[in-house]
Design a protein around this motif. Structure first.
Motif, PDB file in Angstrom:
ATOM      1  N   LEU A  66       0.814  -1.214   0.000  1.00 42.26           N
ATOM      2  CA  LEU A  66       0.000   0.000   0.000  1.00 42.26           C
ATOM      3  C   LEU A  66       0.848   1.265   0.000  1.00 42.26           C
TER       4      LEU A  66
ATOM      5  N   TYR B 146      -8.123  -0.159   4.709  1.00 44.17           N
ATOM      6  CA  TYR B 146      -9.066  -0.284   3.596  1.00 44.17           C
ATOM      7  C   TYR B 146      -9.555   1.087   3.131  1.00 44.17           C
TER       8      TYR B 146
ATOM      9  N   PHE C  53      -7.858   2.462   0.110  1.00 46.11           N
ATOM     10  CA  PHE C  53      -8.405   1.973  -1.153  1.00 46.11           C
ATOM     11  C   PHE C  53      -9.666   2.748  -1.537  1.00 46.11           C
TER      12      PHE C  53
ATOM     13  N   TYR D  72     -10.241   4.977  -4.840  1.00 42.61           N
ATOM     14  CA  TYR D  72     -11.215   4.543  -5.839  1.00 42.61           C
ATOM     15  C   TYR D  72     -12.214   5.649  -6.169  1.00 42.61           C
TER      16      TYR D  72
ATOM     17  N   PHE E 115      -5.989   4.802  -8.946  1.00 39.55           N
ATOM     18  CA  PHE E 115      -6.434   3.518  -8.408  1.00 39.55           C
ATOM     19  C   PHE E 115      -6.424   2.438  -9.484  1.00 39.55           C
TER      20      PHE E 115
ATOM     21  N   GLU F 172      -4.202  -0.873  -9.462  1.00 38.59           N
ATOM     22  CA  GLU F 172      -4.911  -2.138  -9.313  1.00 38.59           C
ATOM     23  C   GLU F 172      -4.643  -3.068 -10.492  1.00 38.59           C
TER      24      GLU F 172
ATOM     25  N   CYS G 190      -6.291  -4.366  -4.144  1.00 34.64           N
ATOM     26  CA  CYS G 190      -7.603  -4.179  -3.508  1.00 34.64           C
ATOM     27  C   CYS G 190      -8.446  -5.446  -3.652  1.00 34.64           C
TER      28      CYS G 190
END
Length: 224
Positions: free
Chosen positions: A81, A164, A167, A171, A178, A182, A188
């Motif tokens: 992350l 979380y 993320f 997003y 993102f 990803e 994620c």
């Protein structure tokens, strides 16, 4: 590790190795890894083989301690992350994102302060990853990488909820960054599968859609 012909594989990038050839040694079974960091090495080996195969990456080997397995995966998530956090810094600043939000309804409070309070999103991200690193490297709660007390394992859920949110902010407010991240890492997707598999987060808090039917964008404000 020795090959069938008796030769030994040196699992080390020699000086002058090109980046495309980094870590290009054969896979090693977990039971043959002679190290206290064996579980971490095994997880990283599986990710390197195919980061999109989240089911295989999260499949726990037989006889593996579940607490250690969950702990090592969470450590790995937090390390990866940091890559997303670095990318977010290009457009996520205290002036552009004054709050840690996901959609226009969810506002998250930062638990790094004496009393949880609102933080700019990029500061929340840094504080959360720093706090997770401090906890996961704590000799008080996690003195061993081969055996973990149940009381320490219970702390993993709160870390999952906080990280979380990185993320979810990316997003809903930095979609291009993102999606690029990803596409490369499937992080994620893997994280969502992980917390669902081990019941570390409630499904209503999994608001980033990843084809799992967990789309929920209702209003709210949340602490740690």
């Amino acid at each position: 590790m020795k090959m069938a012909d008796g030769s030994t594989i040196l699992r080390r990038n020699r000086p002058g190795t090109k980046s495309k050839d980094f870590c290009r040694w054969p896979d090693e079974p977990l039971e043959e890894m002679d190290s206290t960091l064996a579980v971490q090495q095994f997880i990283q080996q599986m990710i390197k083989r195919d980061p999109s195969n989240v089911e295989i990456i999260l499949t726990m080997p037989e006889a593996q301690d579940e607490g250690v397995w969950k702990y090592e995966h969470l450590r790995q998530f937090c390390m990866e992350l940091n890559g997303l956090a670095v990318r977010l810094q290009k457009e996520c600043s205290p002036t552009t994102c004054t709050q840690m939000t996901a959609t226009d309804q969810w506002i998250f409070l930062c638990a790094a302060h004496k009393t949880p309070k609102e933080c700019p999103a990029i500061d929340y991200t840094r504080h959360t990853l720093d706090g997770a690193a401090c906890l996961l490297n704590s000799n008080k709660y996690f003195p061993s990488r081969v055996s973990i007390k149940d009381s320490s394992v219970t702390k993993l859920g709160s870390v999952c909820r906080r990280v979380y949110r990185i993320f979810s902010h990316a997003y809903f407010h930095h979609r291009r960054i993102f999606d690029e991240f990803e596409t490369e890492t499937f992080l994620c997707h893997r994280f969502t599968h992980f917390v669902t598999k081990y019941n570390l987060m409630s499904k209503e808090n999994l608001i980033v859609p990843i084809n799992e039917g967990n789309e929920n964008t209702g209003p709210g404000e949340s602490e740690a």
